[in-house]
Design an enzyme around this catalytic site. Sequence first.
Site, short mmCIF file in Angstrom:
data_model
loop_
_atom_site.label_atom_id
_atom_site.label_comp_id
_atom_site.label_asym_id
_atom_site.label_seq_id
_atom_site.Cartn_x
_atom_site.Cartn_y
_atom_site.Cartn_z
N THR A 74 0.81 -1.22 0.00
CA THR A 74 0.00 0.00 0.00
C THR A 74 0.85 1.27 0.00
O THR A 74 0.39 2.31 -0.48
CB THR A 74 -0.93 0.02 1.23
OG1 THR A 74 -0.15 -0.17 2.41
CG2 THR A 74 -1.97 -1.07 1.12
N CYS A 75 2.07 1.20 0.53
CA CYS A 75 2.89 2.40 0.57
C CYS A 75 3.30 2.85 -0.82
O CYS A 75 3.64 4.02 -1.04
CB CYS A 75 4.13 2.17 1.44
SG CYS A 75 5.14 0.79 0.89
N ALA A 76 3.26 1.92 -1.80
CA ALA A 76 3.64 2.24 -3.17
C ALA A 76 2.49 2.05 -4.15
O ALA A 76 2.69 2.15 -5.36
CB ALA A 76 4.82 1.38 -3.60
#
Length: 634
Positions: free
Chosen positions: A600-602
Amino acid sequence: MYTIYYQKVDGPTDKSTSGGTNSTSSSKSAKAGGASGSSSNDITDHVSLLDSILQGELPCDMERSNPTYDILALLRVLEGLNQLAPRLRIQALCDKFSEGLVASLDGLNLTGVRIPPEEFVNSKLTPKLARQIQDALALCSGSLPSWCYQLTKTCPFLFPFETRRQFFYSTAFGLSRALYRLQQQQGADGQGSANDREVRLGRLQRQKVRVSRSRILDSAAKVMEMYSSQKAVLEVEYFGEVGTGLGPTLEFYTLLSHDLQKVELGMWRTNSCDKNSMEIDGYDQTEDLKCQVGSGLSSVSGSENLIQSRLGLFPRPWPPNSDSSDGSKFHKVIEYFRLLGRVLAKALQDGRLLDLPLSTAFYKLVLGQELDLYDIVLFDPEFGKILQELQALVRRKQHLESTSGDNTEAVTQLRFRGAQVDDLCLDFTLPGYPEYVLKPGEENVDINNLEEYISLVVDATVKSGITRQVEAFRAGFNQVFDISSLQIFSPNELDCLLCGRRELWKAETLVDHIKFDHGYTAKSPAIINLLEIMGEFSPEQQRAFCQFVTGAPRLPPGGLAVLNPKLTIVRKHSSTAATNASNGTVPAESADDDLPSVMTCANYLKLPPYSTKEVMYKKLLYAISEGQGSFDLS
């Protein structure tokens, strides 16, 4: 070609001449642009939108001798009347009813047509403002021309939403954030320098915090109390989980949004059949005229005990004499609204999205606008329409009494949907809230005191009954940044800014906004199947997919096209095949046994090459539904 002159503006002069908001520190007034509005205390004095429009004065310090003053004032009046067009039509119908020219109020539901806001946008001023806020030198020196602040404050409709949004982020949060956003925008447009060290001037400090997933609300209260007034970007992690970065942070704001909707907090109006109802009975058409306050709008979700509101949340009215001492229920409500103000401001400051369906009426309060009888339909159409019809009866009675002759009989014959006011069995308590006493005594409502009753109900619903909650919200918000800087947006635009955009996905357009890598191209069979599935998602499935991939159920203003980092889909290799290869056995095609996973961070989706579209659809929905609630290594 435009010649731009730069001039360093002194702090005190900048504050007094640019028509803008007073900064908390005079030494930083130039950085704040000298400008976004009046002092934060001024916004507490609500102003009627119609009064502010028709007063003939611009809410800035532009000299009346300026040749453009009258032009801008006229444009402001025209745009304001366009906003108020539905209300003016309703009032015109009520006038005709009071004079006996029409016998029915059926037209109260008609809103009519407004001029599209795009018609007010100035195509020459917009690029000029865009160039000003893209000038790093002007931002660094605090030398944006005063007209930028004056026009965006007094006539925001001259600029499209996206331009005002960029102006807001360039002037509201200080130099570092302004330069950081400018660099991000230039990088996205391909205008960045080849040498990053030449342009990376603004660095944002980050504050990592750990919260308990099972106590989101309590954790948020502590985090916001400690860090909301700081300039650092909040990054959230969860106890017992390895996930870090953007994904857990976005999910934190989503989970907090849901917790703030819980019915037991006592913050919002609800539609409980045994509590929030205004029953009009006493005659044959009882069932037809039973009016639920918020009918079809606000209900309590049984599974999560959340208030679901079709037109958005609006503060629950509390009696002015409610006990606000420490430990009382109302004191907790006040603190929840203070927390809400901090959360909304911090989310705006850090560029995070909330999943909090606030009503247009509440956003009007946030923008410092005064609410009245005609705003109740914005969060409770049925209740608002009833009050408007009752108000029309009052005006009809006043008209009859003002004419010559004895009209006593005509007054006593006035009917509300076929019934006399006396037969409605109304008393002086707030409909839906029997503990909220509008007027002491056992007096019932009749045609003679109906005007007083309506006035007290409206006051309790949108004024005195919610004043302390709104003040607490505003106080919490101002601890992060000045709430008056939001006045360049409309209520609907503010919702888009805070909660993102809802867009309709189509397979043929999705391909333009998604990156395919590591084994996939836009022509890969698995990608073709995925795009078709995404285009067929229902709104709830689309929200769940966004939550699964990005950590937030909504997309930022601009939709998938502006998602940063860009949504990337890569091929996920079969774990079973790798295991077989390590054991020396014959590898077998087993992609159908695997589930998709995300970073989710990317905004990174790892998708196995499923054999069919049907298999992919089932595996994707299963992963979305079962993959919530934890950030672990895949």
